[in-house]
Design an enzyme around this catalytic site. Structure first.
Site, PDB file in Angstrom:
ATOM      1  N   ASP A  89      -4.473   6.051   5.821  1.00 18.72           N
ATOM      2  CA  ASP A  89      -4.952   7.275   6.468  1.00 18.72           C
ATOM      3  C   ASP A  89      -5.983   6.871   7.517  1.00 18.72           C
ATOM      4  OD1 ASP A  89      -5.937   9.741   7.152  1.00 18.72           O
ATOM      5  OD2 ASP A  89      -6.441  10.392   5.143  1.00 18.72           O
ATOM      6  N   GLU A 104       0.845  -1.209   0.000  1.00 19.88           N
ATOM      7  CA  GLU A 104       0.000   0.000   0.000  1.00 19.88           C
ATOM      8  C   GLU A 104       0.871   1.246   0.000  1.00 19.88           C
ATOM      9  OE1 GLU A 104      -2.790   1.417  -0.199  1.00 19.88           O
ATOM     10  OE2 GLU A 104      -4.437   0.283   0.703  1.00 19.88           O
TER      11      GLU A 104
HETATM   12  P1  5GP Z   1      -7.875   5.542   3.933  1.00 20.75           P
HETATM   13  O1  5GP Z   1      -8.972   4.609   3.491  1.00 20.75           O
HETATM   14  O2  5GP Z   1      -6.825   4.854   4.763  1.00 20.75           O
HETATM   15  O3  5GP Z   1      -8.416   6.768   4.614  1.00 20.75           O
HETATM   16  O4  5GP Z   1      -7.212   6.114   2.624  1.00 20.75           O
HETATM   17  C1  5GP Z   1      -6.412   5.305   1.830  1.00 20.75           C
HETATM   18  C2  5GP Z   1      -6.260   5.834   0.438  1.00 20.75           C
HETATM   19  O5  5GP Z   1      -6.590   7.235   0.337  1.00 20.75           O
HETATM   20  C3  5GP Z   1      -4.799   5.717   0.045  1.00 20.75           C
HETATM   21  O6  5GP Z   1      -4.518   4.458  -0.539  1.00 20.75           O
HETATM   22  C4  5GP Z   1      -4.631   6.888  -0.913  1.00 20.75           C
HETATM   23  O7  5GP Z   1      -5.036   6.487  -2.215  1.00 20.75           O
HETATM   24  C5  5GP Z   1      -5.597   7.927  -0.376  1.00 20.75           C
HETATM   25  N1  5GP Z   1      -4.918   8.864   0.538  1.00 20.75           N
HETATM   26  C6  5GP Z   1      -5.000   8.913   1.881  1.00 20.75           C
HETATM   27  N2  5GP Z   1      -4.235   9.903   2.386  1.00 20.75           N
HETATM   28  C7  5GP Z   1      -3.634  10.484   1.317  1.00 20.75           C
HETATM   29  C8  5GP Z   1      -2.703  11.574   1.178  1.00 20.75           C
HETATM   30  O8  5GP Z   1      -2.242  12.237   2.124  1.00 20.75           O
HETATM   31  N3  5GP Z   1      -2.327  11.870  -0.100  1.00 20.75           N
HETATM   32  C9  5GP Z   1      -2.805  11.205  -1.198  1.00 20.75           C
HETATM   33  N4  5GP Z   1      -2.359  11.598  -2.376  1.00 20.75           N
HETATM   34  N5  5GP Z   1      -3.670  10.181  -1.095  1.00 20.75           N
HETATM   35  C10 5GP Z   1      -4.081   9.829   0.150  1.00 20.75           C
END
Ligand code: 5GP
Length: 195
Positions: free
Chosen positions: A118, A114
């Site tokens: 986040d 991954e």
């Molecule tokens: P989660 O489901 O953990 O909140 O988010 C995961 C996905 O959101 C990551 O695989 C990525 O594609 C996107 N994402 C989360 N945080 C960031 C960030 O700070 N920058 C970018 N470009 N994508 C993020």
């Protein structure tokens, strides 16, 4: 660099992004050094086993390419593409599989690769989905994690760096499909979001 010198991935010229980059949080050579460390650990952990790396597109394409080259194991690679519904900088946890694996993973050692964790909602969905297919083992490498993702059930066995709770780009990560080809992890100037 003179021609003939061995190129390091962290040495690639940074494309000209003008004033878009606010600050570099992790530079290219730091990323490569950490990936070498993690690769050495994975090489030990899976010695003698057949490992399938599952990259999560699009963000993990760079870490997959560099990590795979540092592993001293005969690995196979496959990719999944997922899309998370949400705003341009936050996910909602509702995940759709856009591209699935090309093979059955029952009885296989799987390492999910991954880009960033986040909220952890995307990873939670993926792990539940993959676990239902009966792999022999299921572990996760995430290049980056934010403090909000520090939940034990997420089981990130190999973590590159922790970044603060800010939106980052580079090394595979985008904003509106741009900045993926930066060799570092950076934050963007506020003006980028308002343009
Ligand atoms: P989660 O489901 O953990 O909140 O988010 C995961 C996905 O959101 C990551 O695989 C990525 O594609 C996107 N994402 C989360 N945080 C960031 C960030 O700070 N920058 C970018 N470009 N994508 C993020």
């Amino acid at each position: 660099m003179t021609s003939g010198d061995a190129a390091e991935p962290g040495d690639v010229p940074r494309p000209a992004f003008g004033d878009d980059i606010e600050s570099v949080l992790i530079d290219g050579p730091q990323i490569q050094a950490r990936l070498r460390e993690l690769a050495a650990q994975i090489t030990d952990d899976y010695a003698g086993e057949r490992l399938l790396l599952v990259g999560v597109l699009k963000g993990a394409f760079m870490v997959m390419a560099d990590l795979a080259r540092y592993l001293e194991l005969p690995v196979e690679v496959d990719f999944m593409a997922v899309s998370s519904y949400g705003s341009s900088t936050k996910t909602s946890g509702v995940v759709r599989i856009l591209k699935d694996l090309e093979r059955d993973i029952a009885g296989r050692h799987i390492l999910v690769v991954e880009d960033i964790v986040d909220s952890g909602l995307t990873l939670k969905y993926l792990l539940r989905n993959l676990a239902a297919r009966g792999p022999k083992s299921l572990e996760v490498l995430a290049l980056l994690a934010k403090p909000s993702s520090a939940r034990p059930e997420l089981r990130v066995r190999y973590q590159g760096f922790e970044v603060p709770d800010v939106f980052v780009v580079g090394y595979g990560l985008d904003y509106a499909e741009r900045y993926r080809n930066l060799d570092c992890i950076a934050t963007l100037a506020p003006a980028v979001y308002s343009s």
